[in-house]
Write a protein that holds these residues in place. Structure first.
Motif, mmCIF file in Angstrom:
data_model
loop_
_atom_site.group_PDB
_atom_site.id
_atom_site.type_symbol
_atom_site.label_atom_id
_atom_site.label_comp_id
_atom_site.label_asym_id
_atom_site.label_seq_id
_atom_site.Cartn_x
_atom_site.Cartn_y
_atom_site.Cartn_z
ATOM 1 N N ALA A 34 -19.566 6.672 14.677
ATOM 2 C CA ALA A 34 -18.612 7.530 15.376
ATOM 3 C C ALA A 34 -17.309 7.623 14.589
ATOM 4 N N ALA A 35 -16.726 8.808 14.594
ATOM 5 C CA ALA A 35 -15.423 9.001 13.977
ATOM 6 C C ALA A 35 -14.374 8.274 14.806
ATOM 7 N N GLU A 36 -13.457 7.640 14.122
ATOM 8 C CA GLU A 36 -12.342 6.989 14.805
ATOM 9 C C GLU A 36 -11.302 8.048 15.177
ATOM 10 N N SER A 37 -10.355 7.642 15.953
ATOM 11 C CA SER A 37 -9.294 8.515 16.447
ATOM 12 C C SER A 37 -8.544 9.207 15.303
ATOM 13 N N PRO A 38 -8.090 10.424 15.534
ATOM 14 C CA PRO A 38 -7.270 11.120 14.524
ATOM 15 C C PRO A 38 -5.988 10.354 14.190
ATOM 16 N N GLU A 39 -5.571 9.450 15.071
ATOM 17 C CA GLU A 39 -4.393 8.627 14.781
ATOM 18 C C GLU A 39 -4.635 7.780 13.536
ATOM 19 N N ASN A 40 -5.894 7.414 13.293
ATOM 20 C CA ASN A 40 -6.217 6.669 12.079
ATOM 21 C C ASN A 40 -6.049 7.540 10.841
ATOM 22 N N LEU A 41 -6.276 8.827 10.985
ATOM 23 C CA LEU A 41 -6.028 9.751 9.879
ATOM 24 C C LEU A 41 -4.535 9.787 9.559
ATOM 25 N N GLU A 42 -3.723 9.800 10.598
ATOM 26 C CA GLU A 42 -2.275 9.813 10.407
ATOM 27 C C GLU A 42 -1.813 8.521 9.719
ATOM 28 N N ARG A 43 -2.397 7.394 10.120
ATOM 29 C CA ARG A 43 -2.077 6.113 9.496
ATOM 30 C C ARG A 43 -2.427 6.140 8.008
ATOM 31 N N LEU A 44 -3.593 6.685 7.697
ATOM 32 C CA LEU A 44 -4.029 6.794 6.304
ATOM 33 C C LEU A 44 -3.086 7.694 5.514
ATOM 34 N N LEU A 45 -2.676 8.786 6.114
ATOM 35 C CA LEU A 45 -1.766 9.715 5.455
ATOM 36 C C LEU A 45 -0.421 9.046 5.178
ATOM 37 N N LYS A 46 0.090 8.295 6.148
ATOM 38 C CA LYS A 46 1.365 7.584 5.950
ATOM 39 C C LYS A 46 1.250 6.564 4.828
ATOM 40 N N LYS A 47 0.106 5.909 4.742
ATOM 41 C CA LYS A 47 -0.126 4.944 3.671
ATOM 42 C C LYS A 47 -0.082 5.643 2.321
ATOM 43 N N LYS A 48 -0.725 6.798 2.229
ATOM 44 C CA LYS A 48 -0.739 7.551 0.973
ATOM 45 C C LYS A 48 0.667 8.018 0.596
ATOM 46 N N VAL A 49 1.440 8.452 1.591
ATOM 47 C CA VAL A 49 2.821 8.876 1.342
ATOM 48 C C VAL A 49 3.619 7.699 0.792
ATOM 49 N N GLY A 50 3.456 6.522 1.385
ATOM 50 C CA GLY A 50 4.139 5.324 0.908
ATOM 51 C C GLY A 50 3.767 4.984 -0.524
ATOM 52 N N GLU A 51 2.485 5.121 -0.847
ATOM 53 C CA GLU A 51 2.030 4.849 -2.209
ATOM 54 C C GLU A 51 2.651 5.829 -3.201
ATOM 55 N N ILE A 52 2.744 7.082 -2.810
ATOM 56 C CA ILE A 52 3.329 8.098 -3.688
ATOM 57 C C ILE A 52 4.817 7.841 -3.874
ATOM 58 N N GLN A 53 5.507 7.475 -2.795
ATOM 59 C CA GLN A 53 6.937 7.167 -2.905
ATOM 60 C C GLN A 53 7.163 5.965 -3.816
ATOM 61 N N SER A 54 6.323 4.956 -3.682
ATOM 62 C CA SER A 54 6.424 3.767 -4.523
ATOM 63 C C SER A 54 6.176 4.117 -5.991
ATOM 64 N N LEU A 55 5.181 4.946 -6.228
ATOM 65 C CA LEU A 55 4.883 5.390 -7.587
ATOM 66 C C LEU A 55 6.047 6.185 -8.165
ATOM 67 N N SER A 56 6.671 7.010 -7.338
ATOM 68 C CA SER A 56 7.815 7.799 -7.775
ATOM 69 C C SER A 56 8.980 6.901 -8.189
ATOM 70 N N LEU A 57 9.220 5.853 -7.422
ATOM 71 C CA LEU A 57 10.284 4.905 -7.754
ATOM 72 C C LEU A 57 9.989 4.199 -9.074
ATOM 73 N N GLU A 58 8.733 3.804 -9.273
ATOM 74 C CA GLU A 58 8.341 3.172 -10.530
ATOM 75 C C GLU A 58 8.550 4.121 -11.690
ATOM 76 N N PHE A 59 8.211 5.362 -11.503
ATOM 77 C CA PHE A 59 8.347 6.363 -12.552
ATOM 78 C C PHE A 59 9.825 6.532 -12.939
ATOM 79 N N LYS A 60 10.697 6.543 -11.945
ATOM 80 C CA LYS A 60 12.138 6.723 -12.200
ATOM 81 C C LYS A 60 12.724 5.553 -12.983
ATOM 82 N N LYS A 61 12.156 4.355 -12.777
ATOM 83 C CA LYS A 61 12.646 3.174 -13.516
ATOM 84 C C LYS A 61 12.281 3.312 -14.975
#
Length: 96
Positions: A69-96
């Protein structure tokens, strides 16, 4: 439409299809998903494993049968937030 969003989030086409059909139809056996999608069962199992690891699908045993069974769409939102955090972290590393 859901499939398109999932693909934009980085899921493969087949993985997105498996999640979408499960979300749309509720708990399904692998055989039911394979028939609905026209994808071989071994491929469905591989996609399900990916979705379980992402927290987007769960396994249910009922009357001796295994359903997925598919889990709640809220889990999709959690996954998306995780990806956004990873991209922001990568962006900070790139700027350094």
């Amino acid at each position: 439409m859901l499939e398109q969003v999932l693909k934009k989030m980085g899921l493969s086409e087949k993985t997105a299809k498996v999640y979408a059909v499960s979300f749309e139809l509720g708990p399904q056996t692998v055989q039911q998903m394979a028939q609905k999608l026209g994808i071989p069962r071994p491929t469905i199992y591989a996609q399900i494993e990916s979705l379980i690891k992402l927290g987007l699908m769960s396994k249910i045993e009922k009357s001796g049968k295994v359903y997925f069974a598919a889990e709640s769409p809220e889990n999709l939102e959690r996954l998306l937030k995780k990806k956004v955090g990873e991209i922001q972290s990568l962006s900070l590393e790139f700027k350094k």
